[in-house]
Motif scaffolding. Structure first.
Motif, mmCIF file in Angstrom:
data_model
loop_
_atom_site.group_PDB
_atom_site.id
_atom_site.type_symbol
_atom_site.label_atom_id
_atom_site.label_comp_id
_atom_site.label_asym_id
_atom_site.label_seq_id
_atom_site.Cartn_x
_atom_site.Cartn_y
_atom_site.Cartn_z
ATOM 1 N N LEU A 225 0.817 -1.210 0.000
ATOM 2 C CA LEU A 225 0.000 0.000 0.000
ATOM 3 C C LEU A 225 0.850 1.259 0.000
ATOM 4 N N ASP A 226 2.077 1.132 0.422
ATOM 5 C CA ASP A 226 2.965 2.292 0.528
ATOM 6 C C ASP A 226 3.807 2.490 -0.729
ATOM 7 N N GLN A 227 3.502 1.761 -1.805
ATOM 8 C CA GLN A 227 4.307 1.810 -3.028
ATOM 9 C C GLN A 227 3.522 2.476 -4.158
ATOM 10 N N PRO A 228 3.791 3.745 -4.473
ATOM 11 C CA PRO A 228 3.031 4.436 -5.524
ATOM 12 C C PRO A 228 3.281 3.906 -6.933
ATOM 13 N N TRP A 229 4.279 3.063 -7.125
ATOM 14 C CA TRP A 229 4.528 2.486 -8.443
ATOM 15 C C TRP A 229 3.670 1.244 -8.692
ATOM 16 N N ILE A 230 3.000 0.742 -7.636
ATOM 17 C CA ILE A 230 2.062 -0.373 -7.782
ATOM 18 C C ILE A 230 0.685 0.215 -8.049
ATOM 19 N N ASP A 231 0.106 -0.109 -9.192
ATOM 20 C CA ASP A 231 -1.160 0.488 -9.594
ATOM 21 C C ASP A 231 -2.365 -0.169 -8.938
ATOM 22 N N VAL A 232 -2.317 -1.495 -8.805
ATOM 23 C CA VAL A 232 -3.464 -2.264 -8.336
ATOM 24 C C VAL A 232 -2.970 -3.336 -7.372
ATOM 25 N N VAL A 233 -3.747 -3.570 -6.320
ATOM 26 C CA VAL A 233 -3.464 -4.668 -5.395
ATOM 27 C C VAL A 233 -4.696 -5.572 -5.368
ATOM 28 N N PRO A 375 5.002 9.626 -21.794
ATOM 29 C CA PRO A 375 4.980 8.777 -20.595
ATOM 30 C C PRO A 375 3.855 9.227 -19.667
ATOM 31 N N SER A 376 3.017 8.309 -19.259
ATOM 32 C CA SER A 376 1.814 8.712 -18.532
ATOM 33 C C SER A 376 1.662 8.083 -17.161
ATOM 34 N N ARG A 377 2.623 7.254 -16.741
ATOM 35 C CA ARG A 377 2.519 6.662 -15.407
ATOM 36 C C ARG A 377 2.478 7.758 -14.341
ATOM 37 N N ALA A 378 1.526 7.641 -13.433
ATOM 38 C CA ALA A 378 1.397 8.623 -12.362
ATOM 39 C C ALA A 378 0.568 8.007 -11.250
ATOM 40 N N GLN A 379 0.806 8.449 -10.021
ATOM 41 C CA GLN A 379 -0.048 8.079 -8.895
ATOM 42 C C GLN A 379 0.183 9.108 -7.791
ATOM 43 N N ASN A 380 -0.605 10.147 -7.865
ATOM 44 C CA ASN A 380 -0.469 11.230 -6.899
ATOM 45 C C ASN A 380 -1.762 12.040 -6.900
ATOM 46 N N GLY A 381 -2.325 12.271 -5.726
ATOM 47 C CA GLY A 381 -3.569 13.020 -5.651
ATOM 48 C C GLY A 381 -4.679 12.406 -6.470
ATOM 49 N N GLU A 382 -4.713 11.075 -6.525
ATOM 50 C CA GLU A 382 -5.695 10.268 -7.261
ATOM 51 C C GLU A 382 -5.444 10.222 -8.765
ATOM 52 N N VAL A 383 -4.476 10.969 -9.285
ATOM 53 C CA VAL A 383 -4.156 10.923 -10.717
ATOM 54 C C VAL A 383 -3.372 9.650 -11.015
ATOM 55 N N ILE A 384 -3.839 8.874 -12.000
ATOM 56 C CA ILE A 384 -3.186 7.607 -12.336
ATOM 57 C C ILE A 384 -2.668 7.578 -13.773
ATOM 58 N N ALA A 385 -3.006 8.592 -14.569
ATOM 59 C CA ALA A 385 -2.467 8.719 -15.926
ATOM 60 C C ALA A 385 -2.477 10.196 -16.290
ATOM 61 N N ARG A 386 -1.373 10.643 -16.909
ATOM 62 C CA ARG A 386 -1.264 12.050 -17.272
ATOM 63 C C ARG A 386 -0.474 12.168 -18.566
ATOM 64 N N GLY A 387 -1.009 12.910 -19.538
ATOM 65 C CA GLY A 387 -0.325 13.109 -20.804
ATOM 66 C C GLY A 387 -0.975 14.235 -21.576
#
Length: 540
Positions: A225-233, A375-387
Motif C-alpha cells: 500500500l505504501d508503493q506508488p509504483w504499484i497500480d493495483v493490489v 509517458p503517462s505513469r502517475a499516482q499522486n492526488g488520485e491521478v493515475i495517468a497524465r499526458g
C-alpha cells in the motif's frame, strides 16, 4: 444495547435476506497493444489475438503493475513468460518492455534498490518453444534457485525479479516460497488477472507476494500500500478474529491498517478484495463483508461471485459487494500440466472473481495510458495517468481522457458503470425456472453488476465486446450504459454504512455533510433498514 441490536440487524439483513438455494462450492478456494495476426507456437496453444497497438510512445512510460498477494505459483507457465506478452508478439517495437533488466533501471517510480536488504534476479529455466513441455521438471531443475529465496520482514525486505517473465517482482512474506506447481491457489489468481493466455490484463506486469497467516498478510499488504509504483493490489483471501477449529467464523476481522488503505486509495492505488465464499467457504451461508476490515471499508473494491454464464449469482457469497466476477470453473493455468495449457478443472470462488475484475480495471488503465501521448505513469492526488489531451469520440465528447488526466475515481466509476446484472437473480443458475433478478438482491450480491472476463477462453470477440462496455465510454466512442433504478440510492446507503464502521472520507458515494441519504421507502426495505441501523454500528 442499541449498538449490539443494530449490529445483529445488519448481520441478519446481509446474510439472510435472500432465501435462495446455495450453489455447490468450487473445487478451489477496444484496443490495446497486441498482435493483429494469429500466433501459433511450434507445439501447443494459440495465444489470443487482439487489435494492434498504433501508439509510438514508449511502453516503459505506460507500464501497469498489478500486485497479487496469495500462495505460490509456477512462473514457467506461458501466462507469465515475457515473450508471450502482447507487447512482445506484435510488430510495434515502441511498446516492448525490457523484461531482462532489473526494474529499477527502467520502471518509472520504482524504489531505490538500497531500500531492500536483498535485491537480485532469479534466473529460471524457461521453455518458450514447446507449449506441451511439462511444468514439474522445470521447477525441479531450478530447485537450488528456489531454495535461495529468503523471507521478508518489515525490517528486512528481500526483493527478487525473474528475467524473461512479466514477474518484475516477487517477495516471500509467509507461507510457501513463491514457487509451486500449478495446483497452488496463486496459480489461479495470478493467471486470471495478468496471464498472457488466460488473464484479463495480458499486457500488465506482475508483482507477486507470497503470504501465509493473517500476520504475514498484513505485513505484506502494508508494504504494498505504501508503493506508488504499484497500480493495483488484488487479494483473494480473508481472515477472522474468531477461530473455531482453525476456521474463521463469519470473516469478522479488524486487523487491517484501514488508515493506510484509505491513504493508498486517495493517492491513486486501487485495492480489490474477494467478498468471500460464505462462512464455511462453500457458499452455504453468506458472510457479511461489512464486518471485515479487509472487505468492508468504503475505499476497498469488494468483489462478489456469479455463475459462469452470467445467469445467476451465488446465494452464499459475501455481501454486500461493489461488483462481481465469475466464481466457478473459470479457465486458467490452475492445475495445468504443461507450460501452455489450461487446467482440466477451472478455478473458482470469489478468489477468481477478484483478480478477474482487478485485471479488467488494470487493462483499462494500461490502454488509457497508451491513449495519452508521452509517458503517462502517475499516482499522486488520485491521478493515475497524465499526458497530452486525448481526442474523445463524438458520442461522449467530454470523456474522462479528454483533459489528458485520468483519476482513479474516474476509472473505477467507468468499471462500475460498465457492469451488468445477471439474469437469474440469486437463484440456482442451472434452474430454468429461476426468478428474474430483484433490485435489492442484485445490489447486495453483485453491487453494480458483473463481468465474465475470459470465461470463453481465447475467443477474443466475446471478451473484447464485454470490455468495450468500459473502454468505449472511457474513450468517448460509446455511450454509457443505462443504469438500473435504485442503484444510486442503494450505493449511497451502502457507502454510508461502510463509513460508519470503518471511517469517513470524501471518495465514496456518501460524503458527510454533502450527500443527503434517500430515506425510507416501501420499495426498498433492505436499504431502508440499513439506513436506520447503520448509525448504531460500532466504529472500528
Amino acid at each position: 444495547m442499541r449498538a449490539r441490536a443494530a449490529l445483529r440487524l445488519v448481520v441478519v439483513l446481509v446474510t439472510a435476506c435472500i432465501a435462495a438455494p446455495a450453489l455447490p462450492a468450487s473445487s478451489a478456494p477496444g484496443r490495446g497493444p497486441s498482435s493483429a495476426r494469429p500466433v501459433e507456437d511450434d507445439r501447443g496453444t494459440k495465444l489470443p489475438d487482439l487489435p494492434p497497438d498504433r501508439s509510438t510512445d514508449s511502453g516503459i512510460g505506460d507500464a501497469t503493475v498489478v500486485a497479487i498477494l496469495d500462495e505460490a505459483f509456477p512462473p514457467y507457465h506461458w501466462d507469465y513468460v515475457a515473450s508471450k506478452m502482447p507487447q512482445a508478439r506484435d510488430d510495434n517495437a515502441a511498446n516492448d518492455l525490457p523484461l531482462t533488466t532489473a526494474p529499477d533501471r527502467w520502471l518509472p517510480g520504482f524504489p531505490d534498490p538500497a531500500s531492500f536488504k536483498s535485491y537480485r534476479p532469479l534466473e529460471l529455466s524457461l521453455e518458450e518453444r514447446d507449449a506441451l513441455a511439462p511444468l514439474p521438471p522445470l521447477i525441479e531443475q531450478d530447485r537450488k534457485v528456489w531454495r535461495s529465496v529468503e523471507k521478508s520482514t518489515p525490517n528486512r525486505l528481500n526483493y527478487y525479479w525473474m528475467p524473461g517473465t512479466k514477474v518484475i517482482g516477487a517477495m516471500h512474506f509467509g507461507g510457501t516460497k513463491i514457487v509451486a506447481d500449478s495446483f497452488s491457489h496463486g496459480t489461479g489468481t495470478t493467471s486470471a488477472a495478468v496471464g498472457n493466455v488466460h488473464g484479463t490484463c495480458p499486457e500488465c506486469l506482475l508483482l507477486f507476494i507470497s503470504i501465509g497467516n493473517a500476520e504475514s498478510a498484513e505485513r505484506a499488504i502494508s508494504w504494498a500500500l505504501d508503493q506508488p509504483w504499484i497500480d493495483v493490489v488484488s487479494n483473494s483471501y480473508g481472515h477472522s478474529n474468531i477461530e473455531v477449529l482453525g476456521q474463521g467464523v463469519g470473516k469478522i476481522y479488524s486487523g487491517s491498517d484501514v488508515v493506510a488503505q484509505r491513504k493508498a486509495t486517495e493517492r491513486g492505488q486501487t485495492i480489490f478484495f474477494s467478498a468471500g465464499n460464505g462462512i464455511d467457504n462453500s457458499f452455504a451461508v453468506t458472510n457479511s463483508t461489512y464486518m471485515s476490515s479487509q472487505k468492508g471499508p468504503d475505499w476497498i473494491v469488494t468483489v462478489g461471485g456469479v455463475g459462469r454464464y452470467s445467469n445467476g449469482s451465488y446465494a452464499g457469497v459475501g455481501r454486500p459487494a461493489d461488483i462481481a466476477g465469475v466464481a466457478g470453473d473459470y479457465p486458467s493455468a490452475y492445475q495445468a500440466a504443461t507450460v501452455g495449457s489450461s487446467g482440466a478443472i477451472g478455478f473458482g470462488g470469489t478468489s477468481n472473481a477478484a483478480p478477474l475484475i482487478a485485471g479488467i480495471y488494470s487493462r483499462a488503465l494500461y490502454l488509457a495510458r497508451r491513449d495519452l501521448k508521452g509517458p503517462s505513469r502517475a499516482q499522486n492526488g488520485e491521478v493515475i495517468a497524465r499526458g497530452e489531451n486525448f481526442a474523445c469520440g463524438n458520442i461522449r465528447p467530454e470523456c474522462e481522457l479528454g483533459d489528458g488526466v485520468l483519476t482513479a475515481p474516474e476509472l473505477r466509476t467507468r468499471l462500475f458503470l460498465g457492469a451488468v446484472h445477471t439474469t437469474a437473480g440469486t437463484s440456482d443458475p442451472y434452474d430454468i425456472a429461476a426468478l428474474p433478478p430483484v433490485g435489492e438482491e442484485e445490489f447486495l450480491s453483485e453491487g453494480h453488476g458483473s463481468y465474465l472476463g475470459r470465461v470463453f477462453g481465447t475467443k477474443a470477440d466475446a471478451w473484447l465486446k464485454e470490455f468495450e462496455r468500459l473502454l468505449g465510454p472511457l474513450e468517448g466512442r460509446a455511450a454509457a450504459l443505462t443504469r438500473p433504478a435504485g442503484e444510486a440510492e442503494w450505493m449511497q446507503v451502502d457507502s454510508y454504512c461502510r463509513q460508519e464502521m470503518w471511517g469517513f472520507w470524501e471518495g465514496g458515494y456518501f460524503v458527510q455533510g454533502k450527500v443527503e441519504l434517500p430515506g425510507a421507502s416501501a420499495d426498498a426495505p433492505i436499504r431502508s433498514a440499513l439506513e436506520n441501523a447503520c448509525p448504531y454500528l460500532p466504529e472500528q
